[in-house]
Scaffold this motif. Structure first.
Motif, PDB file in Angstrom:
ATOM      1  N   ALA A 150      48.707   4.709  -5.582  1.00 21.51           N
ATOM      2  CA  ALA A 150      49.136   4.345  -4.234  1.00 21.51           C
ATOM      3  C   ALA A 150      50.640   4.125  -4.138  1.00 21.51           C
ATOM      4  O   ALA A 150      51.262   4.442  -3.129  1.00 21.51           O
ATOM      5  CB  ALA A 150      48.398   3.078  -3.779  1.00 21.51           C
ATOM      6  N   LYS A 201      40.883   7.476   5.180  1.00 18.90           N
ATOM      7  CA  LYS A 201      40.035   6.450   4.555  1.00 18.90           C
ATOM      8  C   LYS A 201      38.580   6.544   5.035  1.00 18.90           C
ATOM      9  O   LYS A 201      37.961   5.549   5.435  1.00 18.90           O
ATOM     10  CB  LYS A 201      40.592   5.052   4.813  1.00 18.90           C
ATOM     11  N   ARG A 212      42.416  -0.157   0.129  1.00 17.94           N
ATOM     12  CA  ARG A 212      43.182   0.892  -0.547  1.00 17.94           C
ATOM     13  C   ARG A 212      42.235   1.904  -1.172  1.00 17.94           C
ATOM     14  O   ARG A 212      41.215   1.539  -1.770  1.00 17.94           O
ATOM     15  CB  ARG A 212      44.064   0.277  -1.634  1.00 17.94           C
TER      16      ARG A 212
END
Length: 786
Positions: free
Chosen positions: A377, A420, A457
């Motif tokens: 990330a 996501k 995340r």
């Protein structure tokens, strides 16, 4: 008014009652018309009315009549069944002032009455009174026959729904209803059309009494998703729609032109506000306002709606049961694979566990491609980690299957990371915004990518592709469950391995720090006497010419003395000594010895300087502008002893700009790569030296360093594992499995660069590291190139 029977005993004509009841037929409306006509005949009254209370108990309507306007049928009447209001209504609508009413007893709990109409007061005889009472009994019996008929039909519908399968049940049941209306209830034609939950016709309809041409036109209209206005309205109202003149009012309907002289009754088939379709019945226009007929249809529709709803519930229950069984089967499979994963956690590497997971997902969804990638990330980088067994063996031949990909460079398959959520492309070829596939990538028909999300995340993605049919929600649910289960298993293993790696790295750092301190101390200790040697060499360099000049003068003096006294003992002794020590050779070699000593001192100085640079003084992550060519040269001095008998190292160090880095860490990477190449060559036990090449170059954004060897290369089966901590192909005691792992960590994480490798077909291995240039440095370089 309501008539009260006389007190005198009355004769009851049982024969007349039996005759009247036996004359009843299957059609309830026809019975009503027949009995009201007979009531007029038996009472000598010119007209009669049969008034009925609706099932809601609040509204009365004219259900049948004789010698009254057909337009009155179905019209609602005043709430008061006696008194001036009723008399006024009858006079206003029929023209008859005098009425005589007989109550009709209904077992259903409602009420009705037969009203005789006349233009002047009449008094009935006992015979007429008995006859009218027989007719009221017949009316009651007709109502009971109709209730029984409706009950039998409802029972038949429910029996059909239980005995027939769905496809057969719909066709058989609904067609039989239409046939019943045509053959038993006097309809000219009847058809039922079904709709979906959005009230759009689904193309299925059932009919009786239609011609082939009418059937074809209606079929075309329904398959086009069209619906007539009366049908649409009928599904939105409880009473349905009555079209008295279809030819005039429904000219847009393809069926209207065939029904001149007929009217249409259209009633929606609904249950709990859920539409299932509608029923349209064509009847002679004179019966279109017959509310008894309407009531029969309403009961029929209610039974149909209940039956269709019941069958729908049966189908839903069946689907629920199948879904429950399928879910249980999938859960058992998921649990069995969980046990397998736990067993693999003990000895298998993370990569092997992930590959087994992808193979399972691939088999589960009947796919032919599978992958599992980690997401870094902090740099928005996709780390190509693992491919399924089938993908590696037969589907993909990409050169870079284990590299890195920046998220903003990735194709639409990476939308799962950006958005996501699970992303499915069931028609990849026509998907918008696709960027194409890498060279030698397998042809992609469809794909599904599932993200693994923790604390908002995306940690990793699991993808499958090229299923023979479309991916559905069931695939997405179970692949996501498999991915989450795998990640839960891996988190503990990754944590333990991370702790172990940290421990080894700490030990390695302490060892390197100790070696650095030792190297620094040794360098200091060596430099002290080395400074004396360097100073003495400098003095010798300065004094040797003077000594040479003095020896020359001495020899000139000796030659002068020999010319005076050739036999002088001292001159002979000097000449003897000169010959013994070879003074000419000594003076000639002494200069070379001094030069050689000076070169040795310089070499020792270079080695100690390299050791000092490599002694890990800069253990922090502080980066300084450094030219890695100098770092490579320092490293080569250190490995020179190791490489002397193993391989010749060639360098092609290009002109490259300085790059922000930690020089000692970069040196450690170069040292690890060189030592791996030397060890690989040494394992071959060849009789001739190997070859190692080091090359550096730069482009507008990065500088590169490649280290190439002609060793045995890396086997295909282990290429996925080489950057895995503690993985090594070397013999026990020779390798720890941390060199490449640490190098990868230094380059990729600490320097935001890349470390990749390839094994050329001709053999050997090429490792290439890339370090990003600072923006201003890259701009300066572009200006220089332009």
């Amino acid at each position: 008014m309501i008539c009260t029977p006389p007190e005198a005993p009355r004769r009851r004509s049982y024969a007349f009652l039996q005759e009247t009841i036996s004359s009843l037929c299957a059609s309830f409306p026809e019975n009503m018309r027949s009995l009201t006509r007979r009531a007029c005949e038996m009472s000598d009254c010119p007209a009669s009315l049969y008034i009925r209370m609706r099932e809601d108990g609040k509204t009365r309507y004219l259900a049948a009549g004789h010698a009254v306007s057909k337009g009155l049928l179905g019209i609602t009447m005043p709430q008061e069944h006696e008194g001036p209001a009723m008399d006024h209504w009858i006079l206003e609508h029929t023209g008859f002032e005098h009425t005589l009413s007989f109550p009709v007893s209904l077992r259903s709990g409602g009420y009705a009455y037969l009203t005789m109409l006349a233009d002047k007061p009449r008094r009935l005889t006992i015979k007429q009174y008995d006859a009218l009472e027989v007719i009221t009994l017949a009316l009651t019996h007709a109502e009971e026959l109709q209730d029984a008929s409706r009950g039998n039909l409802t029972q038949e519908l429910f029996s059909s729904s239980q005995e027939r399968a769905r496809e057969q049940c719909d066709e058989t049941l609904l067609t039989s209803v239409c046939r019943e209306l045509v053959e038993q209830h006097g309809a000219e034609s009847a058809w039922i059309a079904l709709v979906d939950r959005t009230r759009v016709p689904d193309g299925r309809f059932f009919h009786a009494g239609l011609t082939t041409d009418e059937t074809a036109r209606l079929d075309t209209m329904l398959k086009e998703g069209k619906i007539s206005g009366c049908a649409s309205r009928s599904m939105n109202t409880a009473d349905g729609q009555v079209i008295s003149s279809p030819r005039l009012k429904c000219s847009a309907c393809p069926m209207s032109e065939d029904f001149d002289g007929f009217g249409h009754l259209s009633i929606g088939i609904c249950f709990n506000d859920q539409p299932y379709g509608w029923l349209t019945v064509s009847v002679p226009s004179r019966y279109i306002s017959d509310h008894i007929q309407h009531a029969v249809l309403q009961d029929l529709i209610t039974s149909l709606a209940i039956s269709l709803h019941s069958r729908e519930l049966d189908r839903q229950n069946l689907e629920t049961q199948k879904s429950r069984e399928r879910m249980l089967k999938h859960f058992e499979r998921l649990s069995a694979f969980r046990i397998k994963q736990v067993e693999m956690m003990k000895n298998a590497s993370v990569r092997k566990i992930l590959q087994a997971t992808i193979d399972e997902a691939e088999e589960w969804t009947e796919s032919r491609i599978g992958f599992f990638h980690f997401i870094e990330a902090e740099h928005e980088t996709i780390s190509m980690q693992v491919w399924s067994t089938r993908t590696i063996e037969s589907m993909c031949r990409m050169k870079d299957m284990y590299g890195h990909c920046q998220l903003d460079h990735a194709g639409i398959w990476a939308d799962a990371i950006r958005e996501k959520r699970t992303v499915t492309h069931n028609d990849y070829a026509s998907a918008p915004n696709r960027k194409g596939l890498p060279e030698d990538h397998a042809e992609l028909l469809r794909d599904m990518v599932v993200p693994i999300i923790r604390n908002g995340r995306v940690m990793a993605i699991l993808g499958v592709g090229n299923k023979s049919r479309y991916y559905d929600e069931d695939d997405a649910f179970w692949v996501a469950a498999l991915a989450d289960q795998t990640w839960c298993c891996l988190e503990n293993k990754l944590f333990v391995e991370h702790q172990e790696l940290m421990r080894h790295q700490l030990e390695h750092a302490k060892k390197m720090e100790m070696i650095g301190n030792l190297a620094s101390g040794l360098t200091h200790e060596i430099n002290n006497p080395l400074n004396f040697i360097r100073l003495n060499i400098a003095n010798l360099d300065e004094d040797f010419p003077n000594l040479t000049n003095l020896v020359t003068l001495y020899r000139q003096l000796l030659e002068g003395m020999e010319s005076i006294d050739a036999c002088s003992p001292i001159t002979r002794e000097i000449r003897s000594r000169e010959e013994a020590i070879d003074i000419d050779g000594l003076m000639e070699n002494l200069s070379a010895v001094i030069a050689s000593t000076r070169h040795g001192v310089e070499r020792i100085t270079g080695i100690t300087r390299s050791m000092r640079n490599f002694s890990f003084k800069n253990l922090t992550d502080t980066h300084i502008n450094s030219n890695i060519n100098k770092t490579i040269q320092d490293t080569l001095l250190i490995v020179n002893h190791e490489s002397a008998d193993t391989a010749d190292i060639r360098t092609d160090l290009g002109k490259i700009p300085a790059v922000a880095c930690n020089p000692s860490q970069i040196g450690q990477v170069v040292l690890n790569l060189l030592m791996n190449s030397l060890q690989a060559i040494r394992q071959q036990k060849r009789t001739v030296k190997g070859q190692i090449g080091i090359k550096t170059w730069a482009d507008t954004t990065q500088i590169y360093c490649s280290i190439t060897d002609d060793g045995p290369g890396i086997e295909q089966s282990v290429r996925q594992e080489i950057f895995t901590p503690f993985y090594t192909t070397k013999e026990r005691g020779i390798g720890t499995g941390l060199g490449l792992s640490i190098s990868y960590d230094i380059i990729v994480h600490k320097h935001q660069g890349q470390l990749d490798f390839e094994c050329p077909p001709e053999g050997g291995t090429v490792f290439t590291m890339a370090l990003p240039l600072q923006q201003e440095t890259a701009s300066d370089q572009r200006e220089g190139q332009s």
